[in-house]
Design an enzyme around this catalytic site. Sequence first.
Site, PDB file in Angstrom:
ATOM      1  N   GLY A 242       0.854  -1.187   0.000  1.00  0.00           N
ATOM      2  CA  GLY A 242       0.000   0.000   0.000  1.00  0.00           C
ATOM      3  C   GLY A 242       0.882   1.225   0.000  1.00  0.00           C
ATOM      4  O   GLY A 242       1.857   1.306   0.756  1.00  0.00           O
TER       5      GLY A 242
ATOM      6  N   ASP B  91       7.502   5.082  -3.500  1.00  0.00           N
ATOM      7  CA  ASP B  91       7.006   5.320  -2.152  1.00  0.00           C
ATOM      8  C   ASP B  91       8.148   5.634  -1.193  1.00  0.00           C
ATOM      9  O   ASP B  91       8.021   6.496  -0.315  1.00  0.00           O
ATOM     10  CB  ASP B  91       6.235   4.101  -1.655  1.00  0.00           C
ATOM     11  CG  ASP B  91       4.981   3.833  -2.473  1.00  0.00           C
ATOM     12  OD1 ASP B  91       4.447   4.794  -3.054  1.00  0.00           O
ATOM     13  OD2 ASP B  91       4.555   2.673  -2.537  1.00  0.00           O
TER      14      ASP B  91
END
Length: 291
Positions: free
Chosen positions: A44, A253
């Site tokens: 995620g 990320d």
Amino acid sequence: MSGHRVPTVAVVGSVNLDIVVTLDRVPARGETVFGTDYSEAHGGKGANQAIGAGRRVPTALIAAVGTDTAGGAALKHLADRRVTVKHVTQQPVPTGRAFITVTPDGENAITVLPLANSLLTADTVTTALDDIRPAAVLAQRETPDETVHAAAEWCRDHGARFILNASPIAPVSQFLLTIADPLIVNEEEALGILKITADDQVPLKRVAAQLGSLTASAILTAGSDGAYVVQAGTVTRVPATRVDPVDTTGAGDEFAGTLAAELAQRTPLIEAAIQAGEASAALIQVPRDDR
């Protein structure tokens, strides 16, 4: 930003269980190929970015997971990596899922099912930020639009720095562009925001400059070409660290999380981008299971 806050980052974002299949090559349209390996991993964009930021400064994640086994495991994984999970709610639905294919050269393709992530609310975000009172807030586009806007509004009203990683590709409102400092996008996302087609063959430096005209600052990440940092109308290219990648999953990320941590400590934007690029390069040399 005002006052003398403890350098703290809040990440508003997603938590997923990543289901990873390794392939010798990506299948053509309509083709079936055999995978060579299978694994599951915590992921995620929000969780990944919070872990990246948490390596450097105290970091809290504002998110939603399910009441399933994957949700509980995700909370433990985050807490073990020094991410505060007080404001991660558990919802009576499955935790988000991401289906990832990885080829031997380290390239990946990802399909995401939001599931619990879609139940994160604007009120939850605002209440959490009132409690955390971070110096910087980092958001992406894997949670409902209203949660991202709530984070931006809180930053505007409380003098915190709002960092937007506009990924995955989705329309970005003028309000978010006005508040973002910086906006972080890759080439494809930048072209989408600017409504430029790849066929136009606009040089990346010019694309970056156009992004910079829309927001306080911007960073265009360009893989092996490095990144283009735009502030006050000036475009600066930050070269990439040359490495042999093992798995590029989560590279963007790690970049965003590290950048947010550095900016929370008032590191100048270009230096923060250099640090973020080095952290991203280090990450992709490590197999997923060892991170």
